[in-house]
Design an enzyme around this catalytic site. Structure first.
Site, mmCIF file in Angstrom:
data_model
loop_
_atom_site.group_PDB
_atom_site.id
_atom_site.type_symbol
_atom_site.label_atom_id
_atom_site.label_comp_id
_atom_site.label_asym_id
_atom_site.label_seq_id
_atom_site.Cartn_x
_atom_site.Cartn_y
_atom_site.Cartn_z
ATOM 1 N N CYS A 55 -5.023 0.590 3.557
ATOM 2 C CA CYS A 55 -4.575 -0.473 2.641
ATOM 3 C C CYS A 55 -5.400 -0.589 1.363
ATOM 4 O O CYS A 55 -4.876 -0.401 0.266
ATOM 5 C CB CYS A 55 -4.583 -1.819 3.366
ATOM 6 S SG CYS A 55 -3.372 -1.936 4.690
ATOM 7 N N LYS A 102 -5.371 2.395 -1.487
ATOM 8 C CA LYS A 102 -4.085 2.641 -2.155
ATOM 9 C C LYS A 102 -3.538 1.378 -2.813
ATOM 10 O O LYS A 102 -2.898 1.449 -3.868
ATOM 11 C CB LYS A 102 -3.066 3.229 -1.180
ATOM 12 C CG LYS A 102 -2.449 2.270 -0.201
ATOM 13 C CD LYS A 102 -1.376 2.947 0.653
ATOM 14 C CE LYS A 102 -0.706 1.954 1.607
ATOM 15 N NZ LYS A 102 0.104 0.963 0.910
ATOM 16 N N THR A 147 4.013 3.905 2.182
ATOM 17 C CA THR A 147 4.005 3.857 0.708
ATOM 18 C C THR A 147 2.658 4.392 0.228
ATOM 19 O O THR A 147 1.859 3.663 -0.366
ATOM 20 C CB THR A 147 4.239 2.423 0.186
ATOM 21 O OG1 THR A 147 3.269 1.530 0.783
ATOM 22 C CG2 THR A 147 5.630 1.938 0.523
#
Length: 437
Positions: free
Chosen positions: A263, A266, A86
């Site tokens: 992590c 974003k 993602t």
């Protein structure tokens, strides 16, 4: 339980191997032929300590397998974990959920009644609702559940984190999903692991809130480090003084060149976009994102200042390229900004990283045409006018300082991880620049 893991990236492969080690039957699915081929040949596409052995053991035991054919394995699955990327969506900062939604659409006609679809990927609030809609639209008569189960794995310590978690967060909106998730994690909860069950949206937000809070601690101590340098204090003393307060805690109070990785950068951006969407300002997180961006941009200048303010025509040895030790992850690493600043200022960069050089060479400004990659730390220092330690790899913690001085053209060390004692370094004739000291 029969588990299918969609995605063989960092989260999918680690989670799948660990679930198999608990005794579940796990199949990891991916669309990337090269990844599946590598895994079938016993090759691990990412670097994570202990993962190669864990995968090999569970493949040999028949509990872990890999395939490109989702239709072959999905109809028998009790739980299907979505563990796809993602990334930040280009142009607007939102999390790119296209891979999550594509997985939901593809699995919909293949699921059996009673299957639980689990979002393992880090996703914004409401993603589980959308996954549920996508599946229901394609398979309106299917009886299924959608759960959220965010991961809290530290790269470099992921297997231990999975096996000995601080907590397991599960978000469910029905009792069946709760029962299946409890069964999946029973090997851990039976040994005392804490399972926290909440509704799905709360679980989705918990992941982002956790990462934003940890990013805040990092940015806070980095700003304190800047103040310490101005007032003549040692940030290590300040961190110890506040970290021993049980309300604060000592973890994530190590100053450095800024956070990076897969992590924090974003997820803080995605949280801000979610807050914007729901008109709930997150002023603290906004400040953290700006503080970290400023931090990474300033680190190149810190190195140049140590070179008497001019890097043109000078050679700089860079030790460490990955965003942290014990990983090959280069995503948003502070080294990217630092190396680009040095080369833009006219410096020649000689770099070494134990695991990250292959990934680094794929990044703009860090290709082999822009900097020189060396076979070890000492070869990177040959003829250097300055040495900068960016990543806290263990081999960089006990360098032979006498040998380093002999190799370098000028004995200047910029220690962005505070690995060394100023007294020891200066006793060997170096100019020593640290963080917050």
């Amino acid at each position: 339980m029969r588990i299918v893991m969609i995605g063989t990236g960092y989260v999918g492969l680690v989670s799948g191997a660990c679930f198999a080690d608990f005794g579940h039957t796990v199949t990891c699915v991916d669309k990337d032929q090269s990844k599946i081929d590598a895994l079938l040949n016993g090759e691990i596409p990412i670097f994570e300590p202990g993962l190669d052995e864990l995968v090999a053991n569970n493949v040999a035991a028949g509990r872990l397998s890999f395939t490109l054919d989702i239709a072959e394995v999905l109809p028998e699955a009790d739980a299907v974990f979505i563990a796809v990327g993602t990334p930040t969506r280009r142009g607007d900062g939102h999390a790119d959920l296209s891979y999550v939604y594509a997985a939901a659409e593809e699995m919909a006609p293949l699921l059996r009644d009673g299957a639980v679809v689990v979002d393992k990927s880090t996703v914004p609030v409401g993603t589980g609702d959308e996954v549920e809609k996508i599946i229901a639209k394609t398979a309106p008569d299917l009886k299924f559940s959608v759960a959220s189960n965010p991961e809290f794995l530290r790269e470099g310590a992921a297997i231990d984190d999975f096996a000995k978690p601080d907590r397991i967060v599960v978000g469910v909106n029905d009792d069946h999903a709760k029962e299946v998730m409890e069964a999946i994690y029973r090997p851990l909860t039976s040994n005392g692991a804490l399972l926290i069950v909440m509704n799905r949206r709360a679980a989705e937000l918990t992941k982002y809130a956790a990462n934003a809070f940890l990013a805040t601690k990092i940015s806070f101590i980095n700003e304190m480090a800047d103040l310490c340098e101005k007032v003549g204090a040692d940030v290590r003393d300040v961190a110890h003084g506040i970290g021993t307060d049980s309300r604060i805690g000592s973890r994530f109070l190590m100053p450095g060149p800024g956070y990076g990785g897969s992590c924090f950068p974003k997820d803080t951006l995605a949280l801000l976009k979610t807050a914007e969407q729901f008109d709930a300002q997150q002023a603290i997180v906004e400040a953290v994102v700006k503080s970290n961006d400023d931090r990474k941009a300033a680190m190149g200048g810190k190195v140049i200042d140590a070179l008497s303010g001019d890097a043109a025509g000078k050679t700089v040895a860079v030790l460490g390229l990955t965003f942290k030790a014990d990983t090959d992850d280069m995503r948003d690493s502070p080294s990217i900004d630092i190396v680009r600043a040095l080369t833009a200022a006219g410096a020649t960069v000689r770099a070494y990283d134990p695991e990250g050089m292959e990934q680094a060479q794929k990044i703009d400004g860090l290709g082999a045409d822009a900097i020189t990659y060396c076979e070890d730390a000492y070869s990177a220092m040959e003829g250097a006018d300055g040495l900068v330690i960016i990543t806290e790899w263990k081999p960089f913690r006990a360098l032979d300082l006498a040998k380093v001085k002999d190799l370098m053209a000028a004995p200047v060390m910029v220690d962005l991880r505070n690995l060394y004692s100023r007294k020891d370094v200066e006793a060997n004739g170096f100019t020593y620049v640290a963080v917050g000291r």
